[in-house]
Design a protein around this motif. Structure first.
Motif, PDB file in Angstrom:
ATOM      1  N   ILE A   5       0.853  -1.183   0.000  1.00  0.00           N
ATOM      2  CA  ILE A   5       0.000   0.000   0.000  1.00  0.00           C
ATOM      3  C   ILE A   5       0.890   1.235   0.000  1.00  0.00           C
ATOM      4  O   ILE A   5       1.680   1.434   0.926  1.00  0.00           O
ATOM      5  N   VAL A   6       0.759   2.037  -1.040  1.00  0.00           N
ATOM      6  CA  VAL A   6       1.524   3.276  -1.143  1.00  0.00           C
ATOM      7  C   VAL A   6       0.685   4.380  -0.528  1.00  0.00           C
ATOM      8  O   VAL A   6      -0.500   4.522  -0.847  1.00  0.00           O
ATOM      9  N   THR A   7       1.287   5.158   0.361  1.00  0.00           N
ATOM     10  CA  THR A   7       0.584   6.270   0.984  1.00  0.00           C
ATOM     11  C   THR A   7       1.382   7.549   0.757  1.00  0.00           C
ATOM     12  O   THR A   7       2.584   7.578   0.989  1.00  0.00           O
ATOM     13  N   GLU A   8       0.693   8.564   0.249  1.00  0.00           N
ATOM     14  CA  GLU A   8       1.363   9.809  -0.137  1.00  0.00           C
ATOM     15  C   GLU A   8       0.526  11.024   0.241  1.00  0.00           C
ATOM     16  O   GLU A   8      -0.703  10.960   0.249  1.00  0.00           O
ATOM     17  N   PHE A   9       1.212  12.120   0.478  1.00  0.00           N
ATOM     18  CA  PHE A   9       0.607  13.441   0.523  1.00  0.00           C
ATOM     19  C   PHE A   9       0.796  13.994  -0.887  1.00  0.00           C
ATOM     20  O   PHE A   9       1.890  13.884  -1.450  1.00  0.00           O
ATOM     21  N   ILE A  10      -0.255  14.597  -1.463  1.00  0.00           N
ATOM     22  CA  ILE A  10      -0.164  15.011  -2.859  1.00  0.00           C
ATOM     23  C   ILE A  10      -0.951  16.304  -3.081  1.00  0.00           C
ATOM     24  O   ILE A  10      -1.995  16.514  -2.467  1.00  0.00           O
ATOM     25  N   SER A  11      -0.433  17.132  -3.956  1.00  0.00           N
ATOM     26  CA  SER A  11      -1.129  18.373  -4.311  1.00  0.00           C
ATOM     27  C   SER A  11      -2.174  18.084  -5.386  1.00  0.00           C
ATOM     28  O   SER A  11      -2.166  17.022  -6.016  1.00  0.00           O
ATOM     29  N   ALA A  12      -3.061  19.040  -5.626  1.00  0.00           N
ATOM     30  CA  ALA A  12      -4.093  18.884  -6.650  1.00  0.00           C
ATOM     31  C   ALA A  12      -3.498  18.705  -8.043  1.00  0.00           C
ATOM     32  O   ALA A  12      -4.119  18.102  -8.917  1.00  0.00           O
ATOM     33  N   ASP A  13      -2.260  19.198  -8.246  1.00  0.00           N
ATOM     34  CA  ASP A  13      -1.608  19.019  -9.541  1.00  0.00           C
ATOM     35  C   ASP A  13      -0.624  17.850  -9.555  1.00  0.00           C
ATOM     36  O   ASP A  13       0.220  17.749 -10.438  1.00  0.00           O
ATOM     37  N   GLY A  14      -0.744  16.948  -8.586  1.00  0.00           N
ATOM     38  CA  GLY A  14      -0.012  15.689  -8.625  1.00  0.00           C
ATOM     39  C   GLY A  14       1.396  15.691  -8.072  1.00  0.00           C
ATOM     40  O   GLY A  14       2.134  14.731  -8.254  1.00  0.00           O
ATOM     41  N   ILE A  15       1.794  16.750  -7.381  1.00  0.00           N
ATOM     42  CA  ILE A  15       3.147  16.829  -6.818  1.00  0.00           C
ATOM     43  C   ILE A  15       3.148  16.208  -5.418  1.00  0.00           C
ATOM     44  O   ILE A  15       2.302  16.526  -4.590  1.00  0.00           O
ATOM     45  N   ALA A  16       4.130  15.361  -5.172  1.00  0.00           N
ATOM     46  CA  ALA A  16       4.177  14.621  -3.913  1.00  0.00           C
ATOM     47  C   ALA A  16       5.374  15.015  -3.041  1.00  0.00           C
ATOM     48  O   ALA A  16       5.810  14.232  -2.218  1.00  0.00           O
ATOM     49  N   GLU A  17       5.882  16.195  -3.227  1.00  0.00           N
ATOM     50  CA  GLU A  17       6.967  16.670  -2.368  1.00  0.00           C
ATOM     51  C   GLU A  17       6.342  17.347  -1.152  1.00  0.00           C
ATOM     52  O   GLU A  17       5.862  18.473  -1.233  1.00  0.00           O
ATOM     53  N   HIS A 126       5.899  -2.098 -12.083  1.00  0.00           N
ATOM     54  CA  HIS A 126       6.004  -3.564 -12.065  1.00  0.00           C
ATOM     55  C   HIS A 126       4.715  -4.242 -11.603  1.00  0.00           C
ATOM     56  O   HIS A 126       4.692  -5.472 -11.430  1.00  0.00           O
ATOM     57  N   GLY A 127       3.652  -3.476 -11.382  1.00  0.00           N
ATOM     58  CA  GLY A 127       2.379  -4.060 -10.979  1.00  0.00           C
ATOM     59  C   GLY A 127       2.376  -4.641  -9.577  1.00  0.00           C
ATOM     60  O   GLY A 127       1.640  -5.587  -9.295  1.00  0.00           O
ATOM     61  N   LEU A 128       3.175  -4.065  -8.686  1.00  0.00           N
ATOM     62  CA  LEU A 128       3.313  -4.608  -7.334  1.00  0.00           C
ATOM     63  C   LEU A 128       2.521  -3.846  -6.271  1.00  0.00           C
ATOM     64  O   LEU A 128       2.569  -4.194  -5.102  1.00  0.00           O
ATOM     65  N   VAL A 129       1.807  -2.801  -6.667  1.00  0.00           N
ATOM     66  CA  VAL A 129       1.027  -2.001  -5.724  1.00  0.00           C
ATOM     67  C   VAL A 129      -0.412  -2.505  -5.718  1.00  0.00           C
ATOM     68  O   VAL A 129      -1.036  -2.649  -6.763  1.00  0.00           O
ATOM     69  N   ASP A 130      -0.920  -2.767  -4.520  1.00  0.00           N
ATOM     70  CA  ASP A 130      -2.291  -3.243  -4.366  1.00  0.00           C
ATOM     71  C   ASP A 130      -3.272  -2.116  -4.057  1.00  0.00           C
ATOM     72  O   ASP A 130      -4.448  -2.200  -4.391  1.00  0.00           O
ATOM     73  N   ARG A 131      -2.779  -1.076  -3.375  1.00  0.00           N
ATOM     74  CA  ARG A 131      -3.621   0.067  -3.003  1.00  0.00           C
ATOM     75  C   ARG A 131      -2.763   1.333  -3.007  1.00  0.00           C
ATOM     76  O   ARG A 131      -1.570   1.291  -2.714  1.00  0.00           O
ATOM     77  N   ILE A 132      -3.432   2.452  -3.310  1.00  0.00           N
ATOM     78  CA  ILE A 132      -2.812   3.768  -3.178  1.00  0.00           C
ATOM     79  C   ILE A 132      -3.710   4.581  -2.260  1.00  0.00           C
ATOM     80  O   ILE A 132      -4.910   4.713  -2.522  1.00  0.00           O
ATOM     81  N   ARG A 133      -3.138   5.107  -1.192  1.00  0.00           N
ATOM     82  CA  ARG A 133      -3.868   5.965  -0.254  1.00  0.00           C
ATOM     83  C   ARG A 133      -3.254   7.354  -0.323  1.00  0.00           C
ATOM     84  O   ARG A 133      -2.063   7.518  -0.070  1.00  0.00           O
ATOM     85  N   GLY A 151       4.669   9.863 -18.561  1.00  0.00           N
ATOM     86  CA  GLY A 151       4.541   8.956 -19.688  1.00  0.00           C
ATOM     87  C   GLY A 151       3.919   7.611 -19.372  1.00  0.00           C
ATOM     88  O   GLY A 151       3.632   6.842 -20.286  1.00  0.00           O
ATOM     89  N   GLU A 152       3.713   7.289 -18.107  1.00  0.00           N
ATOM     90  CA  GLU A 152       3.111   6.000 -17.759  1.00  0.00           C
ATOM     91  C   GLU A 152       1.624   6.186 -17.513  1.00  0.00           C
ATOM     92  O   GLU A 152       1.228   6.989 -16.678  1.00  0.00           O
ATOM     93  N   GLN A 153       0.831   5.455 -18.239  1.00  0.00           N
ATOM     94  CA  GLN A 153      -0.612   5.504 -18.043  1.00  0.00           C
ATOM     95  C   GLN A 153      -1.030   4.333 -17.180  1.00  0.00           C
ATOM     96  O   GLN A 153      -0.579   3.204 -17.393  1.00  0.00           O
ATOM     97  N   GLN A 154      -1.879   4.619 -16.211  1.00  0.00           N
ATOM     98  CA  GLN A 154      -2.383   3.573 -15.335  1.00  0.00           C
ATOM     99  C   GLN A 154      -3.834   3.875 -15.021  1.00  0.00           C
ATOM    100  O   GLN A 154      -4.233   5.038 -14.959  1.00  0.00           O
ATOM    101  N   ARG A 155      -4.601   2.827 -14.790  1.00  0.00           N
ATOM    102  CA  ARG A 155      -6.015   2.977 -14.443  1.00  0.00           C
ATOM    103  C   ARG A 155      -6.213   2.508 -13.018  1.00  0.00           C
ATOM    104  O   ARG A 155      -5.564   1.569 -12.561  1.00  0.00           O
ATOM    105  N   PHE A 156      -7.144   3.186 -12.350  1.00  0.00           N
ATOM    106  CA  PHE A 156      -7.415   2.870 -10.951  1.00  0.00           C
ATOM    107  C   PHE A 156      -8.913   2.828 -10.698  1.00  0.00           C
ATOM    108  O   PHE A 156      -9.678   3.542 -11.334  1.00  0.00           O
TER     109      PHE A 156
END
Length: 177
Positions: A5-17, A126-133, A151-156
């Motif tokens: 499970i990946v957990t991140e703080f993120i801005s509305a424009d996708g920045i995770a710093e 690599h398809g190893l993430v089961d959840r993103i929080r 450049g990486e497209q992913q669906r959730f």
């Protein structure tokens, strides 16, 4: 099988710093979000930089949350980091995909990736993430390290969304494979 499970703080424009996410007051709803993660966590998987940042600060924190957080097993994805002083910790051996697949097969609670943006991007690739929080902050920062690799497209699939009184939104997604 354990989940990654990946957990991140993120801005509305996708920045995770996280250091760029200012101007929003931490509140009890965010505390509960992090408490729930800790209760579900059996281990941490961290990149070198995040491990070093956490190792410099968390051992000096006190209280129940800090005690439980510090006691979690830590797996570190790094080929350059020397000694691991924040215990219990061990370096992942071998190629990342195989090492993480092996971790997922072990017993124990779920494996949380805190921060560690480059590591999270590799795990997603690599398809190893089961959840993103995500704790989505109500601001755009304009530049910085994007959470999702360019450049990486992913669906959730959206599993849950909960707006907090301070404008932050807690989001949980599952990758669609």
């Amino acid at each position: 099988m354990r989940k990654v499970i990946v957990t991140e703080f993120i801005s509305a424009d996708g920045i995770a710093e996280v250091e760029k996410l200012t101007g929003v007051a931490w509140n009890a709803e965010m505390d509960r979000f992090k408490e729930d993660e800790l209760a579900d966590s059996g281990a941490m998987l961290l990149g070198r930089v995040t491990y070093q940042i956490f190792a410099a600060s968390w051992p000096h924190e006190t209280g129940d949350f800090a005690d439980r957080f510090n006691a979690l097993p830590k797996y570190v994805a790094s080929t350059t980091l020397g000694q691991l002083d924040w215990k219990p910790a061990q370096r992942l051996e071998g190629p990342l995909p195989e090492a993480v697949r092996k971790l997922k097969q072990d017993t124990g609670g779920n494996i949380y990736v805190h921060g560690s943006i480059s590591l999270a991007q590799q795990l997603l690739h690599h398809g190893l993430v089961d959840r993103i929080r995500l704790l989505g902050y109500p601001l755009a920062v304009g530049q910085g390290k994007a959470f999702f690799a360019p450049g990486e497209q992913q669906r959730f699939e959206l599993l849950s969304a909960a707006p907090f009184s301070n404008g932050v939104v807690a989001l949980e997604y599952a990758p669609i494979t």
